[in-house]
Motif scaffolding. Structure first.
Motif, PDB file in Angstrom:
ATOM      1  N   GLU A 367     140.700  77.830  61.271  1.00  6.65           N
ATOM      2  CA  GLU A 367     139.518  78.032  60.722  1.00  6.65           C
ATOM      3  C   GLU A 367     139.140  79.624  60.368  1.00  6.65           C
ATOM      4  N   MET A 368     139.785  80.321  61.075  1.00  5.25           N
ATOM      5  CA  MET A 368     139.366  81.719  60.602  1.00  5.25           C
ATOM      6  C   MET A 368     140.304  82.281  59.457  1.00  5.25           C
ATOM      7  N   ILE A 369     141.352  81.608  59.155  1.00  3.85           N
ATOM      8  CA  ILE A 369     142.288  81.818  57.973  1.00  3.85           C
ATOM      9  C   ILE A 369     141.377  81.264  56.757  1.00  3.85           C
ATOM     10  N   ALA A 370     140.959  79.801  57.035  1.00  5.25           N
ATOM     11  CA  ALA A 370     140.237  79.137  55.882  1.00  5.25           C
ATOM     12  C   ALA A 370     139.055  79.840  55.559  1.00  5.25           C
ATOM     13  N   ALA A 371     138.289  80.398  56.780  1.00  2.00           N
ATOM     14  CA  ALA A 371     137.140  81.261  56.174  1.00  2.00           C
ATOM     15  C   ALA A 371     137.267  82.469  55.174  1.00  2.00           C
TER      16      ALA A 371
END
Length: 587
Positions: A367-371
């Protein structure tokens, strides 16, 4: 007595005229006679029966100047028939040298050890470092120290080294601008600053540069507005210098650049040339209009044709402009065949791929990378810039055979997942997945449309290496490899993207670029011309393009002569270095 006679060859002379059988007599590095030489004698003879003899190919857009002193035998060029290249493109040149060094993709391994960045971005092509810091690293890695100062001193250094082929140079405007303003050059130049740049432009042209190049999608070139370029390029006119331009198309390659009309970048170049009465070269021309969906062949060709209409409208008004085209859709400089390199900042931060892959199993980490990605903060993979990114990536190799030959979009659909999630899953299935990624914002049909234009030439947009290259491959930190064009771009053009007639194909990479550059004794097979010649076995001519490990030479380029000296004989380098700097002469 001739030094060399090439007998029984089929001559394609670079003019576009029909080929014909003839012998070629060479003396003193030049072509002395063409015709039947059955009675003539020579120190050496080559039987070219069944072979096509052409002028040496001319690469109109190269960055080989950045690595030429480390690879003076020019093997990756000669093996595809390139005997002359135009370097110092996109605003970068290795001279004059000042306090700052403007880096490039070939310098990446050296730069990351000096640049204080946690996230080294593989597409941020231009970095600056202090010359005093990188000079010893260049000496250690490549065997020479950049200790010249002026442009002329650099050209002299190249000639002392000796080359197996020929280099044509340009002054990199970004290089001199950065060394004037410092790295933070985001301002309009003052009159005093302009006056300091003008003598440097003149010195380079008087030393032999053919013109000046700019790179308007990178720092510091992007800081130069139209008015500045209009004024500074006027220095070229007294020398009949050519204005080479990496035109404005992407914006600064960081995060999500401000959206701009790409066609305006082409118009800017043409206006500068028209108003200043300068000859211009549009570098690595691509489509001036965004096409969505990108895989629509009809729309790609239509956008290419409309781009050419804009160029033609300026030619009709008297503009003296030409352009070069990269003969593929992978772009230039480097490729990144490992899927995992899309996440290079994160595995650099993790100290390698092992911890990165472990972290990738965590939902919060994904989720951090996707954000970051969907927030538009990462240029390399940015759906805001390219909504069709998942259609442009095709899997070439994977331990799960069902995914080979499919796009990320197709794989995601089969998994029932969103595309980025599908990429994460693929990496957990096989961290060594290999991909082909179209990075040139157009497809092969558009490339062919550009190449058919009468003012088109070819440029590989790559460096020069050998089969080892300076691109280190560290298993824990997968990275880049030389673009396949480095080894086979011109053979790919001849065999896959050329014109209906071989004679017209050869003209685009010999006689036409020589005409554009004003070369009076190269590019053609003509009596009195320099003997830069190729012996090609057309039946065996094959690019051998490899998108996973590009370091493969083509077949069919049997022998290469530069200035009448064999530098490639029966596919083997002879070690000879009869080439060097071609310096601009008054026209």
């Amino acid at each position: 007595m001739y030094d060399l006679i090439i007998r029984n060859g089929f001559i394609v002379d670079g003019t576009g005229r029909d080929g014909y059988p003839a012998d070629i007599g060479i003396e003193g590095g030049r072509i002395r006679q063409i015709g039947g030489l059955s009675e003539a004698e020579a120190v050496r003879e080559i039987d070219a029966a069944g072979r096509t003899v052409t002028p040496g190919f001319i690469d109109m857009h190269s960055h080989a100047d950045q690595t030429i002193l480390a690879y003076p035998q020019m093997e990756s060029m000669l093996h595809q028939g390139i005997t002359t290249f135009v370097g110092c493109q996109c605003g970068q040149s290795n001279a004059p040298i000042g306090p700052y060094w403007l880096g490039n993709q070939a310098d990446f391994d050296l730069l990351v050890s000096l640049i204080p960045k946690v996230y080294p971005d593989m597409y941020a092509e231009d970095y600056w470092v202090y010359t005093k810091d990188i000079a010893p690293l260049i000496e250690q890695e490549r065997g020479y120290r950049p200790d010249w100062r002026s442009f002329g001193e650099w050209l002299d250094r190249i000639d002392r080294c000796g080359l197996s082929g020929n280099i044509i140079t340009l002054l990199g405007y970004s290089t001199i601008r950065m060394n004037l303003t410092g790295p933070d050059g985001n301002h309009r130049l003052s009159e005093e600053e302009k006056e300091k740049l003008r003598p440097q432009i003149r010195e380079a042209l008087e030393a032999g540069a053919f013109g000046m190049s700019v790179g308007l999608d990178y720092e510091p070139g992007i800081f130069s507005d139209t008015a500045e370029l209009m004024e500074m390029t006027r220095e070229l006119k007294p020398y009949e210098g050519i204005y080479f331009t990496h035109w404005r198309k992407t914006g600064l390659r960081s995060g999500t650049p401000k959206k701009q009309k790409k066609i305006d970048g082409i118009r800017e170049t043409l206006e500068i040339g028209l108003q200043n009465e300068l000859q211009t070269e549009i570098s690595h021309l691509s489509t001036g209009y965004d096409v969505f969906p990108a895989d629509d062949d009809y729309m790609q060709v239509a956008a290419a044709e409309r781009t050419l209409q804009v160029i033609d409208s300026y030619l009709e008004r008297g503009a003296r402009s030409h352009f070069d085209v990269i003969p593929n859709t992978t772009g230039g400089t480097m490729i990144y065949p490992d899927l995992i390199t899309l996440f290079r900042p994160w595995y650099y931060l993790s100290g390698g791929i092992a911890l990165f892959l472990k972290n990738l199993r965590g939902k919060d980490y994904r989720e951090m990378i996707a954000a970051e990605i969907y927030g538009g903060r990462y240029f390399t993979l940015n759906p805001r810039i390219n909504p069709d990114w998942d259609e442009g990536i095709t899997v070439l190799q994977c331990r799960e055979a069902q995914y080979v030959g499919r796009t990320i979009q197709e794989i995601a659909r089969g998994m029932g997942r969103e595309s980025l999630e599908a990429v994460f899953e693929l990496l957990l299935i096989d961290p060594a997945v290999k991909i082909f990624r179209a990075t040139h914002s157009m497809n092969i049909h558009a490339v062919h449309t550009y190449l058919k234009h009468p003012e088109a030439t070819v440029g590989n947009d790559t460096f020069v290496f050998d089969l080892q290259s300076t691109c280190k491959q560290i298993p824990t930190h997968p990275g880049r490899l030389p673009n396949p064009n480095t080894y086979c771009g011109f053979v790919k053009f001849v065999t896959e993207l050329g014109m209906p007639r071989l004679e017209d194909t050869i003209r685009k990479i010999t006689g036409k670029p020589a005409e554009i550059l004003g070369l009076s004794d190269r590019g053609l097979i003509r009596e009195g011309y320099r003997a830069d010649l190729l012996l090609l076995d057309m039946e065996r001519l094959h690019a051998c393009e490899n998108l996973i490990d590009p370091r493969v030479y083509p077949t069919g380029v049997e022998s290469v002569l530069v200035n009448g000296v064999l530098v490639l004989e029966n596919g083997k380098h002879t070690g000879a270095r009869p080439g060097g700097v071609i310096r601009r002469q008054s026209r």
